[in-house]
Design a protein around this motif. Structure first.
Motif, PDB file in Angstrom:
ATOM      1  N   ALA A 179      -4.337 -20.739 -77.703  1.00  0.00           N
ATOM      2  CA  ALA A 179      -3.152 -19.902 -78.303  1.00  0.00           C
ATOM      3  C   ALA A 179      -3.295 -18.687 -78.223  1.00  0.00           C
ATOM      4  CB  ALA A 179      -3.007 -20.518 -79.566  1.00  0.00           C
ATOM      5  N   ALA A 180      -4.390 -18.185 -78.594  1.00  0.00           N
ATOM      6  CA  ALA A 180      -4.609 -16.619 -78.708  1.00  0.00           C
ATOM      7  C   ALA A 180      -4.411 -16.178 -77.246  1.00  0.00           C
ATOM      8  CB  ALA A 180      -5.824 -16.231 -79.032  1.00  0.00           C
ATOM      9  N   LYS A 181      -5.022 -16.956 -76.428  1.00  0.00           N
ATOM     10  CA  LYS A 181      -4.949 -16.489 -74.870  1.00  0.00           C
ATOM     11  C   LYS A 181      -3.339 -16.466 -74.383  1.00  0.00           C
ATOM     12  CE  LYS A 181      -6.585 -18.090 -70.459  1.00  0.00           C
ATOM     13  NZ  LYS A 181      -7.550 -19.268 -70.001  1.00  0.00           N
ATOM     14  N   GLN A 182      -2.670 -17.276 -74.716  1.00  0.00           N
ATOM     15  CA  GLN A 182      -1.262 -17.404 -74.331  1.00  0.00           C
ATOM     16  C   GLN A 182      -0.254 -16.406 -75.162  1.00  0.00           C
ATOM     17  OE1 GLN A 182       0.172 -21.283 -73.481  1.00  0.00           O
ATOM     18  NE2 GLN A 182      -1.540 -22.018 -72.768  1.00  0.00           N
ATOM     19  N   GLY A 183      -0.713 -15.870 -76.268  1.00  0.00           N
ATOM     20  CA  GLY A 183       0.084 -15.036 -76.993  1.00  0.00           C
ATOM     21  C   GLY A 183       0.876 -15.898 -78.127  1.00  0.00           C
ATOM     22  N   ILE A 184       0.354 -17.180 -78.666  1.00  0.00           N
ATOM     23  CA  ILE A 184       1.249 -17.917 -79.331  1.00  0.00           C
ATOM     24  C   ILE A 184       0.212 -17.918 -80.591  1.00  0.00           C
ATOM     25  CG2 ILE A 184       1.728 -20.639 -79.795  1.00  0.00           C
ATOM     26  CD1 ILE A 184       1.545 -21.097 -76.639  1.00  0.00           C
ATOM     27  N   ASP A 185       1.405 -17.767 -81.620  1.00  0.00           N
ATOM     28  CA  ASP A 185       0.875 -17.664 -83.098  1.00  0.00           C
ATOM     29  C   ASP A 185       0.362 -19.450 -83.516  1.00  0.00           C
ATOM     30  OD1 ASP A 185       0.292 -16.226 -85.259  1.00  0.00           O
ATOM     31  OD2 ASP A 185       2.310 -16.626 -85.976  1.00  0.00           O
ATOM     32  N   LEU A 186      -0.590 -19.351 -83.790  1.00  0.00           N
ATOM     33  CA  LEU A 186      -1.081 -21.044 -84.347  1.00  0.00           C
ATOM     34  C   LEU A 186      -1.892 -20.976 -85.522  1.00  0.00           C
ATOM     35  CD1 LEU A 186      -1.013 -23.990 -83.166  1.00  0.00           C
ATOM     36  CD2 LEU A 186      -3.373 -23.575 -82.179  1.00  0.00           C
ATOM     37  N   PRO A 187      -1.501 -20.816 -86.469  1.00  0.00           N
ATOM     38  CA  PRO A 187      -1.998 -20.623 -87.982  1.00  0.00           C
ATOM     39  C   PRO A 187      -2.568 -22.247 -88.112  1.00  0.00           C
ATOM     40  CG  PRO A 187       0.369 -20.607 -88.273  1.00  0.00           C
ATOM     41  CD  PRO A 187       0.053 -20.520 -86.969  1.00  0.00           C
ATOM     42  N   GLU A 188      -3.460 -22.354 -89.057  1.00  0.00           N
ATOM     43  CA  GLU A 188      -4.063 -23.610 -89.509  1.00  0.00           C
ATOM     44  C   GLU A 188      -3.227 -23.959 -90.949  1.00  0.00           C
ATOM     45  OE1 GLU A 188      -8.353 -24.429 -89.509  1.00  0.00           O
ATOM     46  OE2 GLU A 188      -8.155 -24.453 -87.252  1.00  0.00           O
ATOM     47  N   GLY A 189      -3.431 -25.214 -91.030  1.00  0.00           N
ATOM     48  CA  GLY A 189      -2.586 -25.682 -92.403  1.00  0.00           C
ATOM     49  C   GLY A 189      -3.005 -27.098 -92.702  1.00  0.00           C
ATOM     50  N   VAL A 190      -2.611 -27.412 -93.836  1.00  0.00           N
ATOM     51  CA  VAL A 190      -2.882 -28.775 -94.594  1.00  0.00           C
ATOM     52  C   VAL A 190      -1.618 -29.393 -94.714  1.00  0.00           C
ATOM     53  CG1 VAL A 190      -3.633 -29.904 -96.600  1.00  0.00           C
ATOM     54  CG2 VAL A 190      -4.867 -28.111 -96.080  1.00  0.00           C
ATOM     55  N   TYR A 191      -1.387 -30.767 -94.187  1.00  0.00           N
ATOM     56  CA  TYR A 191      -0.129 -31.258 -93.894  1.00  0.00           C
ATOM     57  C   TYR A 191      -0.334 -32.506 -95.136  1.00  0.00           C
ATOM     58  CZ  TYR A 191       2.867 -34.828 -91.727  1.00  0.00           C
ATOM     59  OH  TYR A 191       3.763 -35.619 -91.282  1.00  0.00           O
ATOM     60  N   LEU A 192       0.789 -32.399 -95.666  1.00  0.00           N
ATOM     61  CA  LEU A 192       0.870 -33.576 -96.868  1.00  0.00           C
ATOM     62  C   LEU A 192       1.892 -34.404 -96.298  1.00  0.00           C
ATOM     63  CD1 LEU A 192       1.082 -32.883-100.555  1.00  0.00           C
ATOM     64  CD2 LEU A 192       2.701 -34.306 -99.682  1.00  0.00           C
TER      65      LEU A 192
END
Ligand code: CYT
Length: 282
Positions: A179-192
């Motif tokens: 994602a960083a390489k492609q310039g895509i924002d990819l935060p991590e998160g907890v899915y409920l």
């Protein structure tokens, strides 16, 4: 034929009779993300209706086909559409396709979904890599007698099984790097996960935020539980199709969920296309 293992074997045998491709990676496409299946080369598309014991989706936007072929030379099995517990399906039916993906030879699984954003730093149309989940659906996919024959790796398919690394750190790191390489924002998160089909109330969303949730949705956790039971490595990706109830002063509707799927398609597709060969090598 009542035995779950026998049913899964029967479905697997049917699928194997339709294609000579032996998939190593399974991909489950969520609401609005189904078009990704058109990326599969040398594709054999099998309608769920043709596969013995396979559940049929009743939701708009879930087309109901298993597409087997290659992506970047990697043999894959892509589920275009899934069934949900809120449609009235019992847990063994909801996760039946996941069992079959394992029996087909998949050793990694990418699960995707459309989710509501609880974390206010997320934006509509953004992608999030799941770091963990909270199962508030009130049920568990591994209910019922344990079946050790579902083990894909030594030590898997125990009655009680570990969920402390449900979402593979290795696969998450690959996703972050790409994602960083492609310039895509990819935060991590907890899915409920909730049962649905009603969207949540603003009070529920405030409660879920307090509990540590970043995203809310009605799928994924059951498939991930079963994938982990069998010993598959999992990567989870959410598309934030809307901000969860009460975050913005507006109602939530399914059309909006589908619309943002289409808007995110280019990013989702280019990220996955680059990731698939890396996951196979991991
Ligand atoms: N959005 C969604 N809740 C939401 O707000 N896609 C699922 C559940």
């Amino acid at each position: 034929m009542t035995d779950l293992y026998a049913r899964a074997q029967f479905a697997t045998a049917y699928i194997k009779s339709q294609t000579s491709t032996a998939p190593v990676l399974g991909i489950i496409l969520g609401s609005g993300l189904g078009n990704f299946a058109s990326q599969v080369e040398n594709a054999t598309a099998i309608p769920y209706a043709d596969i013995p014991h396979f559940p049929q989706s009743t939701v708009a936007g879930h087309s109901g086909k298993l597409v087997i072929g290659t992506i970047a030379g990697i043999p894959v099995a892509v589920m275009q559409g899934r069934v949900h517990a809120y449609e009235g399906y019992a847990m063994p039916e909801v996760t039946f396709p996941t069992r079959v993906l394992g029996q087909l030879g998949c050793r990694s699984l990418i699960v995707t979904n459309a989710a509501g954003g609880i974390n206010t730093s997320y934006t509509q149309g953004g992608l999030v890599a799941l770091s963990d989940h909270i199962n508030l659906t009130g049920t568990n996919a591994a209910l019922g007698p344990n079946e050790p024959r579902f083990a894909l790796v030594p030590g898997a398919a125990q009655r009680f099984f570990d969920m402390s690394a449900a979402y593979s750190r290795t696969l998450r790191e690959l996703a972050q790097k790409e994602a960083a390489k492609q310039g895509i924002d990819l935060p991590e998160g907890v899915y409920l996960a909730v049962l649905g089909p009603s969207y949540e109330t603003p009070a529920e969303i405030r409660a879920f935020r307090t509990l540590g949730a970043d995203l809310v949705g009605m799928s994924t956790v059951h498939e991930v539980i079963i994938a982990r039971h069998m010993g598959l490595q999992v990567l989870g990706l959410s598309l934030v199709t809307n901000m969860a109830a009460g975050v913005l002063d507006q109602a939530i509707n399914h059309e909006e969920v589908m619309e943002f799927g289409l808007k995110a398609e280019a990013r989702f597709t280019s990220l996955l296309l680059a990731l698939i060969p890396q996951i196979d090598a991991a």
